[in-house]
Write a protein that holds these residues in place. Structure first.
Motif, PDB file in Angstrom:
ATOM      1  N   UNK A 143       0.837  -1.174   0.015  1.00 66.15           N
ATOM      2  CA  UNK A 143      -0.130   0.002   0.012  1.00 66.15           C
ATOM      3  C   UNK A 143       0.775   1.491   0.067  1.00 66.15           C
ATOM      4  N   UNK A 144       0.223   2.403   0.094  1.00 66.69           N
ATOM      5  CA  UNK A 144       0.917   3.713   0.253  1.00 66.69           C
ATOM      6  C   UNK A 144       1.752   3.811   1.557  1.00 66.69           C
ATOM      7  N   UNK A 145       3.047   4.085   1.673  1.00 63.22           N
ATOM      8  CA  UNK A 145       3.969   3.923   2.570  1.00 63.22           C
ATOM      9  C   UNK A 145       4.180   5.362   3.231  1.00 63.22           C
ATOM     10  N   UNK A 146       3.664   6.485   2.383  1.00 60.29           N
ATOM     11  CA  UNK A 146       3.917   7.670   2.627  1.00 60.29           C
ATOM     12  C   UNK A 146       3.340   8.115   4.130  1.00 60.29           C
ATOM     13  N   UNK A 147       3.998   8.913   5.011  1.00 58.60           N
ATOM     14  CA  UNK A 147       3.604   9.247   6.262  1.00 58.60           C
ATOM     15  C   UNK A 147       3.419  10.989   6.371  1.00 58.60           C
ATOM     16  N   UNK A 148       2.548  11.353   7.276  1.00 61.92           N
ATOM     17  CA  UNK A 148       2.487  12.671   7.516  1.00 61.92           C
ATOM     18  C   UNK A 148       3.631  13.187   7.906  1.00 61.92           C
ATOM     19  N   UNK A 149       4.382  14.249   7.115  1.00 59.40           N
ATOM     20  CA  UNK A 149       5.576  14.796   7.440  1.00 59.40           C
ATOM     21  C   UNK A 149       5.755  15.537   8.627  1.00 59.40           C
ATOM     22  N   UNK A 150       4.888  16.337   8.884  1.00 55.46           N
ATOM     23  CA  UNK A 150       4.833  17.139  10.164  1.00 55.46           C
ATOM     24  C   UNK A 150       5.012  16.149  11.385  1.00 55.46           C
ATOM     25  N   UNK A 151       4.153  15.042  11.348  1.00 57.63           N
ATOM     26  CA  UNK A 151       3.742  14.103  12.520  1.00 57.63           C
ATOM     27  C   UNK A 151       5.248  13.248  12.669  1.00 57.63           C
ATOM     28  N   UNK A 152       5.896  13.020  11.513  1.00 58.97           N
ATOM     29  CA  UNK A 152       7.270  12.202  11.703  1.00 58.97           C
ATOM     30  C   UNK A 152       8.053  13.275  12.118  1.00 58.97           C
ATOM     31  N   UNK A 153       8.139  14.447  11.990  1.00 58.23           N
ATOM     32  CA  UNK A 153       9.206  15.252  12.382  1.00 58.23           C
ATOM     33  C   UNK A 153       9.018  15.497  13.594  1.00 58.23           C
ATOM     34  N   UNK A 154       7.837  16.024  14.192  1.00 58.15           N
ATOM     35  CA  UNK A 154       7.335  16.173  15.611  1.00 58.15           C
ATOM     36  C   UNK A 154       7.700  15.101  16.571  1.00 58.15           C
ATOM     37  N   UNK A 155       7.135  13.712  16.012  1.00 56.65           N
ATOM     38  CA  UNK A 155       7.361  12.495  16.986  1.00 56.65           C
ATOM     39  C   UNK A 155       8.897  11.983  17.157  1.00 56.65           C
ATOM     40  N   UNK A 156       9.600  12.473  15.900  1.00 54.11           N
ATOM     41  CA  UNK A 156      10.904  11.805  16.107  1.00 54.11           C
ATOM     42  C   UNK A 156      11.645  12.989  16.945  1.00 54.11           C
ATOM     43  N   UNK A 157      11.481  14.055  16.852  1.00 55.54           N
ATOM     44  CA  UNK A 157      11.977  15.043  17.851  1.00 55.54           C
ATOM     45  C   UNK A 157      11.724  14.876  19.357  1.00 55.54           C
ATOM     46  N   UNK A 158      10.278  14.411  19.283  1.00 56.56           N
ATOM     47  CA  UNK A 158      10.128  14.379  20.816  1.00 56.56           C
ATOM     48  C   UNK A 158      10.379  12.985  21.554  1.00 56.56           C
ATOM     49  N   UNK A 159      10.818  11.950  20.752  1.00 56.78           N
ATOM     50  CA  UNK A 159      11.104  10.615  21.198  1.00 56.78           C
ATOM     51  C   UNK A 159      12.734  10.499  21.108  1.00 56.78           C
ATOM     52  N   UNK A 160      13.480  11.283  20.700  1.00 61.56           N
ATOM     53  CA  UNK A 160      14.979  10.992  20.482  1.00 61.56           C
ATOM     54  C   UNK A 160      15.454  10.814  22.226  1.00 61.56           C
ATOM     55  N   UNK A 161      14.920  11.988  22.808  1.00 59.50           N
ATOM     56  CA  UNK A 161      15.739  12.030  24.194  1.00 59.50           C
ATOM     57  C   UNK A 161      15.145  10.610  24.949  1.00 59.50           C
ATOM     58  N   UNK A 162      14.171  10.184  24.622  1.00 58.61           N
ATOM     59  CA  UNK A 162      13.476   9.049  25.377  1.00 58.61           C
ATOM     60  C   UNK A 162      13.892   7.487  24.742  1.00 58.61           C
ATOM     61  N   UNK A 163      14.980   7.560  23.878  1.00 57.84           N
ATOM     62  CA  UNK A 163      15.500   6.318  23.165  1.00 57.84           C
ATOM     63  C   UNK A 163      15.693   5.326  24.225  1.00 57.84           C
ATOM     64  N   UNK A 164      16.517   5.477  25.063  1.00 56.41           N
ATOM     65  CA  UNK A 164      16.748   4.406  26.245  1.00 56.41           C
ATOM     66  C   UNK A 164      15.455   3.774  26.820  1.00 56.41           C
ATOM     67  N   UNK A 165      14.542   4.674  27.215  1.00 57.89           N
ATOM     68  CA  UNK A 165      13.463   4.037  27.847  1.00 57.89           C
ATOM     69  C   UNK A 165      12.540   3.446  26.858  1.00 57.89           C
TER      70      UNK A 165
END
Length: 196
Positions: A143-165
Motif C-alpha cells: 500500500x501507500x507508505x507515505x506518512x504525515x511529514x509534520x507528524x514524523x518530524x514532531x514525533x521523532x524530535x519528541x522521542x529521541x531523548x527517550x530512546x533508552x526508555x
C-alpha cells in the motif's frame, strides 16, 4: 483545547484508510514486525487503543468485531472474518472522546516518556504507534507508505531523548543506521528499527 485531538484524528484517519484499502487476499502477508502478519499489526493497534481507553475510563478491554484482547504489547487473536475497519473505527472514536474531554485528557498515564497526561502519551507514544504501524501495514500489503511529514518530524524530535526508555520496555526493536541520503521519514523509520 489543545491541537492534540486534531493531530490524533489525522494519524488515526490515515491508519483507517490503509485498513480500508487493504485487499482481502493480503491480510495474511508477512509484515516488517517479526512473526506478525498485516492482520496482526492492525489487531495490535486496536488492542493497544482498547487498553488505553479502558485504563483511562476504569473499565476492562472487551473483544469486538472479531478482534480479541491480549496484553498491550502483543497481537490478540483475530477471526478470519473480523471487521478490522469497524474495530479500529470504534477505538478511534473512543480515543477521540477521551482527548476531547479535558478531565480525561489530563489524567496521568504511565508511558515510556514518563508519567504524563493521557493526551501527552497519545501525542508521543500513540503517534509513534500509528505512524510506524501505518507504514508496517502498507509495506506488508503493497500500500501507500507515505506518512504525515509534520507528524514524523514532531514525533521523532519528541522521542529521541527517550530512546533508552523506549528500548527498556522490550517492545521496540533497536534502531538501524539510516543511509547517508535518508529523507526525514526514512531517518525516523530507521530510529524505530525499520529498514525502508
Amino acid at each position: 483545547m489543545s491541537d492534540i485531538p486534531e493531530r490524533y484524528a489525522r494519524l488515526a484517519g490515515a491508519f483507517l484508510a490503509r485498513i480500508e484499502a487493504t485487499p482481502d487476499d493480503r491480510w495474511d502477508c508477512a509484515s516488517p514486525c517479526q512473526g506478525w502478519t498485516a492482520r496482526d499489526v492492525v489487531a495490535h493497534v486496536i488492542n493497544g487503543h482498547r487498553g488505553i481507553i479502558a485504563a483511562v475510563r476504569g473499565t476492562r478491554p472487551q473483544a469486538a468485531h472479531g478482534v480479541g484482547v491480549s496484553s498491550m504489547a502483543d497481537a490478540p487473536q483475530v477471526a478470519q472474518d473480523a471487521d478490522l475497519a469497524a474495530a479500529f473505527a470504534e477505538c478511534r472514536a473512543g480515543m477521540f472522546g477521551i482527548l476531547t474531554d479535558p478531565r480525561l485528557a489530563a489524567k496521568t498515564f504511565p508511558a515510556p516518556i514518563g508519567i504524563v497526561a493521557v493526551e501527552e502519551a497519545v501525542d508521543a507514544i500513540g503517534a509513534l504507534e500509528l505512524l510506524v504501524h501505518t507504514w508496517d501495514l502498507a509495506r506488508a500489503v503493497g500500500g501507500d507508505e507515505s506518512l504525515d511529514g509534520d507528524a514524523v518530524a514532531r514525533t521523532y524530535r519528541t522521542l529521541q531523548p527517550h530512546y533508552a526508555a523506549l528500548q527498556a520496555t522490550g517492545a521496540f526493536v533497536p534502531r538501524v543506521a539510516p543511509p547517508a541520503d535518508a529523507d526525514p521519514q526514512t531517518e525516523f523509520l530507521c530510529f524505530t528499527g525499520r529498514r525502508p
